[in-house]
Write an enzyme that holds these catalytic residues in place. Structure first.
Site, short mmCIF file in Angstrom:
data_model
loop_
_atom_site.label_atom_id
_atom_site.label_comp_id
_atom_site.label_asym_id
_atom_site.label_seq_id
_atom_site.Cartn_x
_atom_site.Cartn_y
_atom_site.Cartn_z
N SER A 155 13.66 -22.09 62.50
CA SER A 155 14.41 -21.96 63.76
C SER A 155 13.61 -21.34 64.90
CB SER A 155 15.68 -21.12 63.53
OG SER A 155 15.36 -19.86 63.00
N ASP A 210 20.05 -13.69 69.87
CA ASP A 210 21.13 -13.55 68.89
C ASP A 210 20.64 -12.69 67.73
OD1 ASP A 210 19.65 -15.18 67.19
OD2 ASP A 210 21.03 -16.88 67.27
N HIS A 258 17.06 -14.28 66.48
CA HIS A 258 16.10 -15.03 67.29
C HIS A 258 15.75 -14.39 68.63
CE1 HIS A 258 18.31 -17.85 64.64
NE2 HIS A 258 17.08 -18.23 64.36
#
Length: 399
Positions: A77, A361, A364
């Protein structure tokens, strides 16, 4: 002081109700006394056409060089540009407020704007590299992004819900065949050889590590398994023709909001950071070994742990105000993965200025943090990235 915003989404999506399926898949002359030059018309014609030819060849070569530069992205991610939009999984960020800073709409990137890979592409004068799964058969725009949120080096990490590294390798092999089919084989070979392979992987393997669930496998042995699979993928890319690798080390993952919230006093997770340190000792060693074993193998290793740690410990030094709590989420440190309200819990909080936060978040970095990392990777000194930075790596000619 700006008040934080709290959101409640309209959808009621319970995690357990989502149907998840496995994936198969330049001396200036004296102006007062200028030199006298006498030339025949024939000589002037020769010089003119020779200069014209030289200009043509130079321009042609420069354009050719730029056209053959490509960026291929693998991993998780940290650099997923929307791969997971095309698979059935909970690990998605294709809803607001993700993407709000730059794109002004969600793209599937797990941040408020651009990723590290997006900035690297910009510095290399490439377009935004699209997810491989989004590309059409006749489409090739400067590279391909295979990264999938949740993916690990180990096949069993979130198995069935991600595009793991081994599948990413297979997708790259498929792309290489398509390129050979679409263009001259020699041109396709050059694109693969001159391309840079940006890889960020291992984070999720360490997030899920639990000795009780892995038959008491030691941290050292577990890291060895992760490094082993990464080595296999690197050799696989090399076999296809890849020569230039940009590896992102594991950052201080024990200090991301999600891990911080799991400790008793809100400090960083020692276990997670120990795994990161072990990984960051083993990976550079393997890269140096591959450099001696594989002809033409070149690499850049970025020390994400040291740079990330300093960022978190001294946020104001880098223009941030908050390095412990995420911009978006809920609960202590906003560590609950509720950002956007599409993961089973509707209510979440969102900061007004994401650029002031290290983390967007629970897990991340914010776009600003990503930009700072990319800048260090692009033209940073040997103290953070070695033996080449990415600016130098892109200029190297593949062997």
């Amino acid at each position: 002081m700006h008040r934080e915003k709290t959101f409640v989404t309209n959808s009621m999506i319970a995690t357990s109700s989502i149907n998840i399926q496995r994936i198969d898949f330049k001396a200036k002359d004296d102006e007062n006394h200028p030199p006298q030059i006498i030339m025949s018309a024939r000589t002037l014609h020769i010089i003119f056409f020779a200069s014209l030819a030289s200009l043509f060849l130079s321009t042609h070569c420069d354009n050719q060089s730029q056209k053959d530069v490509a960026l291929f992205i693998f991993g998780d991610s940290l650099n997923d540009a929307g791969t997971n939009n095309y698979i059935d999984t909970l690990f998605r960020a294709n809803f607001p407020p993700y993407g709000e800073t730059f794109f002004h709409h969600p793209t599937g990137r797990f941040t408020d704007g651009r990723l590290i890979a997006d900035f690297i592409a910009e510095y290399a004068k490439l377009p935004l590299i699209p997810p491989y799964l989004q590309m059409k058969d006749d489409e090739f725009m400067g590279g391909a992004n295979f990264a999938s949120a949740g993916a690990g080096a180990l096949v069993d990490t979130y198995k069935g819900f991600v595009v793991d590294m081994m599948v990413q390798l297979k997708q790259f092999e498929q792309l290489e065949k398509k390129l050979r089919k679409k263009m001259r084989s020699e041109k396709a070979k050059r694109i693969i050889k001159e391309g840079v392979y940006l890889i960020s992987i291992g984070n999720n393997d360490y997030f899920v590590y639990d000795p009780a669930l892995f038959n008491s496998i030691s941290m050292e042995d577990y890291v060895g398994m992760v490094i082993g699979n990464i080595t296999t993928v690197l050799k696989g890319i090399y076999k296809v023709g890849g020569r230039k690798f940009a590896m992102i080390g594991i950052g201080p993952i024990g200090c991301v909001p999600a891990m911080r919230a799991s400790t008793r006093n809100g400090t960083c997770s020692g276990k997670a950071n120990k795994l990161a340190k072990l990984h960051n000792i083993a990976l550079p060693s393997i890269l140096a070994k591959l450099e001696t074993q594989l002809q033409g193998f070149e690499y850049a290793y970025f020390d994400f742990y040291t740079t990330g740690s300093d960022n978190i410990k001294n946020p104001s030094k880098y223009g941030f105000k908050e390095a412990k709590t995420a911009c978006c989420g809920s609960g202590p440190f906003r560590a609950e993965p509720t950002c956007g309200g599409k993961r089973g819990v509707e209510e979440y909080s969102l900061c007004r200025h994401p650029e002031k936060y290290v983390f967007f978040d629970a897990n991340h970095p914010s776009e600003r943090a990503n930009r700072q990392v990319a800048q260090l990777m692009w033209n940073g000194s040997l103290s953070v990235i070695k033996p080449h930075n990415l600016e130098a790596l892109f200029k190297l000619e593949g062997v």
